[in-house]
Write an enzyme that holds these catalytic residues in place. Structure first.
Site, short mmCIF file in Angstrom:
data_model
loop_
_atom_site.label_atom_id
_atom_site.label_comp_id
_atom_site.label_asym_id
_atom_site.label_seq_id
_atom_site.Cartn_x
_atom_site.Cartn_y
_atom_site.Cartn_z
N LYS A 10 64.28 28.38 9.05
CA LYS A 10 63.83 29.01 7.79
C LYS A 10 64.92 29.08 6.95
O LYS A 10 66.31 28.87 7.22
CB LYS A 10 63.44 30.17 8.12
N TYR A 50 50.87 29.85 6.41
CA TYR A 50 50.69 31.61 6.40
C TYR A 50 49.42 31.94 6.19
O TYR A 50 49.23 33.22 6.09
CB TYR A 50 51.66 32.22 6.01
N PHE A 58 52.66 42.14 3.24
CA PHE A 58 54.02 41.26 2.85
C PHE A 58 53.63 39.82 2.33
O PHE A 58 54.72 39.13 2.56
CB PHE A 58 54.83 41.55 3.96
N ARG A 91 59.11 29.19 22.17
CA ARG A 91 58.74 30.59 21.81
C ARG A 91 59.35 31.68 22.54
O ARG A 91 59.99 32.64 22.16
CB ARG A 91 57.19 31.00 21.91
N THR A 97 58.75 38.27 17.21
CA THR A 97 58.56 37.96 15.86
C THR A 97 59.65 39.09 15.21
O THR A 97 60.40 38.76 14.04
CB THR A 97 57.23 38.36 15.35
N ARG A 108 66.23 35.02 17.45
CA ARG A 108 65.74 35.81 16.68
C ARG A 108 66.47 37.26 16.92
O ARG A 108 67.08 37.98 16.08
CB ARG A 108 64.25 36.07 16.50
N ASN A 122 63.80 35.85 10.59
CA ASN A 122 63.93 35.70 11.86
C ASN A 122 64.13 34.17 12.11
O ASN A 122 63.91 33.65 13.17
CB ASN A 122 62.71 35.98 12.58
N HIS A 125 60.68 29.28 12.87
CA HIS A 125 59.41 29.58 13.06
C HIS A 125 59.03 28.38 14.09
O HIS A 125 59.76 27.43 14.39
CB HIS A 125 58.63 28.86 12.01
N GLU A 136 49.59 22.76 12.37
CA GLU A 136 51.03 22.99 11.66
C GLU A 136 51.59 21.79 11.62
O GLU A 136 52.07 21.16 10.41
CB GLU A 136 51.73 24.00 12.29
P1 ATP Z 1 56.36 32.66 13.01
O1 ATP Z 1 54.90 31.97 12.74
O2 ATP Z 1 57.16 32.54 11.90
O3 ATP Z 1 56.94 31.74 14.05
P2 ATP Z 1 55.39 34.64 14.60
O4 ATP Z 1 54.29 33.42 15.02
O5 ATP Z 1 56.12 35.08 15.61
O6 ATP Z 1 56.60 33.95 13.54
P3 ATP Z 1 53.60 35.67 12.77
O7 ATP Z 1 52.61 36.85 13.12
O8 ATP Z 1 53.29 34.21 12.67
O9 ATP Z 1 54.74 35.49 13.74
O10 ATP Z 1 54.16 36.14 11.35
C1 ATP Z 1 54.89 35.05 10.69
C2 ATP Z 1 55.98 35.42 10.10
O11 ATP Z 1 55.64 36.66 9.07
C3 ATP Z 1 57.25 36.21 10.91
O12 ATP Z 1 57.86 35.14 11.51
C4 ATP Z 1 57.93 37.03 9.93
O13 ATP Z 1 58.88 36.30 9.13
C5 ATP Z 1 56.83 37.70 9.22
N1 ATP Z 1 56.12 38.80 9.81
C6 ATP Z 1 55.20 38.86 10.54
N2 ATP Z 1 54.67 40.09 10.88
C7 ATP Z 1 55.54 41.05 10.16
C8 ATP Z 1 55.57 42.29 10.11
N3 ATP Z 1 54.83 43.21 10.51
N4 ATP Z 1 56.43 42.65 8.91
C9 ATP Z 1 57.30 42.15 8.25
N5 ATP Z 1 57.09 40.77 8.30
C10 ATP Z 1 56.40 40.23 9.32
MG MG Z 2 53.18 32.39 13.78
#
Ligand code: ATP
Ligand code: MG
Length: 174
Positions: A10, A50, A58, A91, A97, A108, A122, A125, A136
């Protein structure tokens, strides 16, 4: 099970010059990189990526984040990793996350932070499951940009499609 997974470094990861560190950590998995490119993320692509978080408070900030608007780095390094249990293994290395909850030896946990606006920055992705990986990878890559046909393909003849090509050097073939 042989799988493929989408990995993005990212904009915060690029800004912090973490590419080398992250690739080194990922190389511990012995998975194969089967596609890689650096791209500018359009708003449309960010929203589709997303889509599952569309209703979250957010969301707009998250779109700005992945587009690089929070870091002055309007690019993302996109890759497909391929091999045995690729999804789970990447992962696991990435960590939770929330970077504050992520294991401190995970990517992360080592490099992420929470911004004052509450976004989890973080640095990486990675796809969550096989369904999301397929969605994706098909969103970020065309079949021609991946060295294996990781999903079924078909050949389509496209007519009247304009595409950018290298401009011919004026002195060439004279
Ligand atoms: P990614 O999809 O980026 O690999 P992830 O699968 O671990 O992350 P997701 O739930 O898909 O988590 O969330 C996507 C992204 O949105 C996260 O990587 C983070 O940047 C942001 N995010 C998710 N949950 C939160 C939260 N509760 N507060 C702030 N930012 C969040
Ligand atoms: Mg995700």
């Amino acid at each position: 099970m042989i799988q493929q997974t989408l990995v993005l470094i990212k904009p915060d990861g690029l800004k912090k010059s973490l590419t080398g560190n992250i690739l080194t950590r990922l190389s511990e998995t012995k998975l194969e990189i089967v596609a890689a490119k650096i791209i500018r993320v359009s708003r449309e692509l960010a929203i589709q990526h997303y889509w599952h978080l569309k209703e979250s408070p957010f969301f707009e900030e998250l779109i700005k984040y992945i587009q690089g608007e929070l870091h002055g780095r309007k690019k993302v390094l996109t890759m497909v990793y391929y091999g045995e249990d690729a999804i789970k293994r990447v992962r696991l290395l990435a960590g939770a996350t929330n970077p504050e909850e992520a294991d401190s030896i995970s990517i992360r946990g080592s490099f992420g932070r929470i911004t004052t606006k509450g976004i989890y920055e973080n640095v990486i992705h990675c796809s969550e499951n096989e369904y999301e990986a397929e969605r994706e990878i098909k969103l970020w890559f065309k079949p021609d940009n991946i060295i294996y046909d990781v999903y079924e393909t078909e050949v389509k003849e496209l007519k009247n499609i304009k595409t950018k090509v290298w401009k011919k050097n004026e002195n060439e073939n004279k």
